[in-house]
Motif scaffolding. Structure first.
Motif, mmCIF file in Angstrom:
data_model
loop_
_atom_site.group_PDB
_atom_site.id
_atom_site.type_symbol
_atom_site.label_atom_id
_atom_site.label_comp_id
_atom_site.label_asym_id
_atom_site.label_seq_id
_atom_site.Cartn_x
_atom_site.Cartn_y
_atom_site.Cartn_z
ATOM 1 N N THR A 211 33.239 30.166 37.606
ATOM 2 C CA THR A 211 34.003 30.913 38.412
ATOM 3 C C THR A 211 33.340 32.453 38.445
ATOM 4 O O THR A 211 32.544 32.558 37.668
ATOM 5 N N TYR A 213 33.356 36.428 39.829
ATOM 6 C CA TYR A 213 34.156 37.683 40.096
ATOM 7 C C TYR A 213 33.347 38.659 40.816
ATOM 8 O O TYR A 213 32.126 38.681 40.486
ATOM 9 N N HIS A 262 36.649 35.360 42.973
ATOM 10 C CA HIS A 262 37.767 36.318 42.671
ATOM 11 C C HIS A 262 37.308 37.707 42.867
ATOM 12 O O HIS A 262 36.662 38.249 42.127
ATOM 13 N N VAL A 264 38.228 41.529 43.023
ATOM 14 C CA VAL A 264 39.098 42.430 42.280
ATOM 15 C C VAL A 264 38.929 44.036 42.637
ATOM 16 O O VAL A 264 38.114 44.726 42.121
ATOM 17 N N TYR A 272 44.372 41.048 39.071
ATOM 18 C CA TYR A 272 44.072 40.755 37.892
ATOM 19 C C TYR A 272 44.706 39.483 37.318
ATOM 20 O O TYR A 272 44.515 39.088 36.154
ATOM 21 N N ILE A 275 43.353 36.657 34.985
ATOM 22 C CA ILE A 275 42.184 36.818 33.971
ATOM 23 C C ILE A 275 42.753 37.340 32.691
ATOM 24 O O ILE A 275 43.661 38.203 32.753
#
Length: 287
Positions: A211, A213, A262, A264, A272, A275
């Motif tokens: 994953t 971010y 992802h 943010v 969020y 998470i």
């Protein structure tokens, strides 16, 4: 108001990353403040009240942990009083990052520092609960925070902190021209995105599951900027952004990456979701 024209989706391979076992990402929410959507995104309504997140992210790494931003601090009321009146709004206060770390039994000696996506008050206020933790800033943001009116709270809460000044290599990363690989393994990479403030950054994190971010700070305040390609209202952009053209270019870069990671925005509570929070450290073996 028309949204930005959709850029071509990113089709190149994502940068190599070798995140070590034990890496993890946690959210540490410290509170919210209320902002009408009309002041957050073009086409928003004054009836639509958005609760802007004030949160930090803990990135665990065997070579040293980092916080991304610091959220609200213990002396928040004094920090808000330092702001121009037009910037003050109703807010809800939770536990500071420092309180959350301590309540979980976290060993603060593992912290390399706090990487600020930029030095605005709602990202820096919580530095007052992280007194012995270095602040990571690049030279552009260090200068901005020292000279610009919007660095007043930062200048107050950063007194006594060690400043770790990092630089950028001329190494492109996902369309951004320069980057800083924190551990040299591609797991935590900071890129310069100097439009909101001159030293604003985006922090890309890859965990062992694969994953990815992207913690984009205030490149856009809400996910609408990514999903609907809605920029900030014209007046708010002129008030908040040092270089609106650069913000637009970097926002288009991130829109092209939607679906690969992802993303943010710092102030969107929805971003969020998924998470995990910080849970208590496991107790050591009994003797």
């Amino acid at each position: 108001m028309k949204p930005l024209v959709a850029p071509p989706a990113w089709t190149q391979p994502l940068p190599e990353a070798d995140p070590p076992a034990g890496m993890a990402v946690h959210q540490l929410p410290t509170g919210t403040y209320e902002t009408p959507a009309a002041l957050a995104v073009r086409g928003g309504s004054f009836r639509d009240k958005r609760q802007f997140a004030a949160s930090a992210i803990l990135v665990r790494h065997p070579r040293g942990d980092l916080l991304i931003d610091a959220g609200f601090g213990a002396d928040l009321a004094a920090h808000v009083a330092m702001l121009p009146r037009f910037m003050r709004s109703a807010h809800h206060v939770g536990r500071t990052v420092g309180e959350q770390l301590d309540a979980s039994g976290y060993d603060r000696s593992r912290l390399l520092g706090v990487v600020l996506t930029h030095s605005h008050w709602d990202h820096a206020s919580g530095l007052d609960s992280l007194r012995d933790t270095p602040i990571w800033l690049n030279a552009h943001e260090r200068r901005h925070a020292a000279e610009h009116w919007d660095g007043k709270v930062f200048r107050h809460v950063s007194r006594g902190h060690e400043i770790h000044e990092y630089g950028f290599d001329d190494r492109p990363y996902l369309g951004f021209p320069s980057s800083h690989d924190v551990h040299g393994d591609g797991a935590v990479v900071i890129v310069h995105a100097g439009g909101h403030t001159t030293g604003s950054v985006i922090v890309f994190v890859t965990v062992p599951s694969g994953t990815r971010y992207a913690f984009i700070g205030d490149l856009t305040w809400q996910l609408d900027g990514i999903r609907r390609r809605a920029e900030r209202p014209w007046l708010m952009s002129r008030l908040a952004d040092r270089d609106p053209h650069q913000v637009r270019q970097d926002l288009l870069r991130m829109i092209a990456l939607e679906g690969t990671m992802h993303i943010v925005p710092a102030h969107d509570l929805r971003a969020y979701e998924g998470i995990p929070g910080l849970t208590p450290e496991p107790a050591g073996p009994a003797h």
